[in-house]
Enzyme design. Structure first.
Site, PDB file in Angstrom:
ATOM      1  N   TYR A 195       0.859  -1.190   0.000  1.00  0.00           N
ATOM      2  CA  TYR A 195       0.000   0.000   0.000  1.00  0.00           C
ATOM      3  C   TYR A 195       0.897   1.242   0.000  1.00  0.00           C
ATOM      4  CZ  TYR A 195      -3.061   3.674   1.845  1.00  0.00           C
ATOM      5  OH  TYR A 195      -3.766   4.842   2.005  1.00  0.00           O
TER       6      TYR A 195
ATOM      7  N   GLU B 159      -3.577   7.361  -3.906  1.00  0.00           N
ATOM      8  CA  GLU B 159      -3.468   6.105  -3.151  1.00  0.00           C
ATOM      9  C   GLU B 159      -3.329   4.938  -4.115  1.00  0.00           C
ATOM     10  OE1 GLU B 159      -5.935   4.830   0.652  1.00  0.00           O
ATOM     11  OE2 GLU B 159      -7.011   4.265  -1.163  1.00  0.00           O
TER      12      GLU B 159
END
Lengths: 299, 382
Positions: free
Chosen positions: B101, B189
């Site tokens: 991530y 993101e």
């Protein structure tokens, strides 16, 4: 005493020759604020109803002497205007400009932090600061404020700041200073900054705090209040019924998950001993009780 | 503005962030053609702005044309989190060795940007934060310093990634930071950021929220299509430059300032009613804006009454009053207006309304009395 401004504060207005700057700059002067100069590049030598206009902040300062600036310029020009004031040594900059890109705000905050730590920025996207009867920098209608204290107000929202002033004034409760910190992602002055100043201010005996959903400024304020405030705080948080995950106007007002919700903020504040009203009117009534108890305790 | 996955990936690609080869498809035939160009196997992905697409059946691996045809027809028209799928992204399938991530956003409290990296990608990062906070590492980035490769490598190193991935992830972080800053995004993101079996790092998903306030320096944003269902009331409001969010109550709300508008919603709720919308006419509202706002609310069939709550600062109440009078003349309003005006030029505003006494406009002196009156009227008219 008041915080950040008083009757001796001398103010320059960046954007005085524009329609907004003229309207509010003159209104601030009519209120009794010492509006000593305007700054608009290329318009030096003109005047606005007797207020001299200069090309640069440095010129205005050297000729008129000022300790505060009111920035009323479009979003593209706002960052540079704020930094010009800081570079010239202005101690307090109030910026009402809406819609400044977040990256520009972050850059301004970084430069103030590193290069101009003595300059305090209030805003952007805020109604400004008013100490009733002494000084009004910004867009607040002066007649809704009532002088004499004992309450200080700090608010993240514009129109709710007026509502808070109105609720207190009509109940006969005066204000020492009312600071609108603005709802943008990177406020120059935070709740904690203003609470610290009110805690240190002799005249201020109680604080009204108006918050809203999004971010964690109210939670941080709650931590500060629990650890450092001896003065009573009454709060109202807008957005209890706001649907989650939707933006409600302010860049700062984004609810995601539990953090940033009105519920989480209210819980944090109640946990810190703050009295929280369900709406601005109830918060005003709760402040009436607080002020009465303060008076009783003294007599 | 929130971008959907493929728009986000195209945004990433401009800054050199590695993404899979893919194509947009609005029909089954387009999906099949796209897959043929890319080469099998492919992944067929629903383009909607909600999370949980995989669980809802919106992401499928297709080995050949028959499967592509099957999944594309299955996913197109599927409702995911209330959003109907109208567009697909067909991309080259990836053999995944590890899922990470990475994101950048603003830390409001620190007034700095923040990079967040985790070796546990592919799942909801808030869940990781709640159950395994050690698995998340973060670092502040001062906008004056920016992010260099060394700092990015250190951060990637702390995240406990596969050693093969560290250098490449560091490079992605540097590019992602540029995308975030120069691209004026509020959030970028990548979840998951994958390490392929072949040892390559790739952005397998993209979440990008653009800062609308920076649109003036991004003319290219005007070409970005709005994907998915938009409430027609919200569309009309946006055309008129108003901040509007549709809700499901019967009290239409117009206020100036986001805080006051939210507070008005709260008070309507507290006195037993329900708001039909959130509408902030903003700081610089004038007569035109007021007329536009009334027109937008008038298109909502659920609205039984309109509550106008104005506290004048920059907004002048006399302008608001004139806007209401004009809207009444120009638009046939189907609901009465309960009106509360305070602040700048409110005396002048009351005089204007007293002189004209327009039908269907009920003045109230306070926010609470106005909310009560509006909720009463909504109840009577239902």
């Amino acid at each position: 005493m008041s915080i950040f401004v008083d009757e001796s504060t001398r103010v320059i207005v960046l954007g005085l020759t524009g329609s907004q700057g003229r309207f509010h700059g003159l209104r601030n002067r009519d209120y009794g604020t010492k509006v000593v100069a305007g700054v608009t590049p290329g318009k030096g030598g003109q005047d606005v109803e007797g207020i001299p206009v200069y090309d640069t902040v440095a010129q205005a300062l050297s000729r008129e002497g000022a300790d505060a600036a009111f920035v009323v310029v479009p979003p593209r020009a706002a960052s540079e205007a704020i930094l010009d004031c800081a570079a010239a040594g202005v101690g307090l900059v109030v910026c009402i400009t809406e819609h400044i890109p977040a990256k520009d705000e972050a850059l301004v905050a970084a430069r103030l932090r590193r290069e101009f730590p003595r300059t305090r920025l209030i805003g952007p996207n805020c109604p400004g600061v008013i100490s009733p009867g002494r000084c009004n920098i910004g867009i607040t209608a002066g007649d809704i404020a009532l002088g004499g204290g004992p309450v200080g107000i700090v608010s993240r929202s514009g129109t709710l700041t007026y509502q808070a002033l109105h609720e207190l004034s009509r109940k006969g409760i005066g204000q020492t200073t009312c600071v609108g910190i603005g709802g943008d992602p990177v406020p120059g002055t935070t709740f904690v900054d203003v609470l610290e100043a009110f805690q240190a201010d002799e005249e201020t005996q109680a604080v009204m705090m108006i918050g809203e959903i999004g971010g964690d400024g109210e939670e941080r304020a709650a931590d500060y209040i629990a650890a450092h405030m001896t003065k009573p705080v009454v709060a109202y948080i807008a957005g209890v019924t706001a649907p989650e995950g939707r933006r409600m106007g302010h860049a700062g007002a984004i609810v995601s998950g539990s953090k940033g919700t009105a519920k989480a903020k209210i819980e944090a504040l109640v946990g810190a001993g703050v009295v929280v009203g369900q709406n601005p009117t109830e918060a005003g009534e709760l402040m009436v009780d607080v002020v009465r108890r303060l008076k009783d305790a003294r007599s | 503005m929130d971008l959907v996955e493929y728009q986000g990936k195209q945004y990433f690609a401009r800054y050199g962030i590695p993404v899979s080869d893919g194509r947009v498809a609005d029909t089954v035939e387009e999906a099949v053609a796209a897959a043929g160009e890319i080469g099998y196997p492919v992944v067929v992905k629903a383009q909607v702005q909600v999370g949980g697409r995989g669980k809802a059946g919106g992401v499928k691996l297709a080995a050949d044309e028959i499967e592509t045809r099957h999944y594309a027809s299955e996913i197109l028209g599927l409702a995911i989190g209330g959003h109907k799928v109208r567009r697909l992204w067909v991309e080259s399938a990836t053999d995944i060795a590890a899922e990470y991530y990475a994101s950048f956003t603003l830390d409001r409290a620190a007034k700095k940007h923040v990079a967040i990296v985790s070796a546990r990608g592919g799942i909801d990062i808030e869940q990781v934060a709640a159950t395994d906070p050690q698995a998340i590492v973060s670092m502040h980035v001062d906008p004056l310093d920016g992010l260099d490769h060394d700092a990015a490598r250190q951060l990637a190193g702390r995240a406990g990634l596969d050693p093969r991935a560290v250098e490449q992830v560091a490079a992605v972080l540097v590019d992602l930071y540029r995308c975030y800053v120069e691209g004026d995004a509020d959030l970028v993101e990548i979840n998951p950021l994958v390490l392929t079996a072949g040892g390559q790092v790739l952005a397998l998903d993209a979440k990008v929220t653009l800062d609308d306030d920076a649109a003036f320096r991004h003319p290219e944003w005007s070409a970005l299509e709005e994907i998915g269902d938009v409430d027609p009331r919200e569309r009309l409001a946006r055309e008129r430059g108003l901040q509007y969010i549709g809700l499901d109550g019967s009290v239409g709300i117009i206020a100036n300032g986001a805080g006051l508008a939210m507070s008005t919603l709260d008070v309507v709720n507290q006195v037993g009613g329900g708001a039909a919308n959130f509408l902030d006419i903003g700081g610089g509202a004038n007569a035109d804006v007021m007329a536009d706002a009334l027109e937008v609310i008038n298109t909502d069939p659920n609205v039984q009454v309109i509550l106008v709550n104005i506290f004048g600062g920059i907004v002048r109440c006399d302008d608001v009053a004139r806007g209401i009078l004009r809207a009444i003349e120009e638009v046939k309003l189907s609901s009465p207006i309960v009106l509360r005006l305070d602040g700048t030029n409110s005396t002048e505003a009351r005089k204007i309304l007293d002189d004209r006494r327009p039908a269907g406009v009920i003045p109230e002196l306070s926010m609470i009395s106005a909310a009560k009156r509006a909720v009463e009227i909504a109840g009577e008219r239902r």
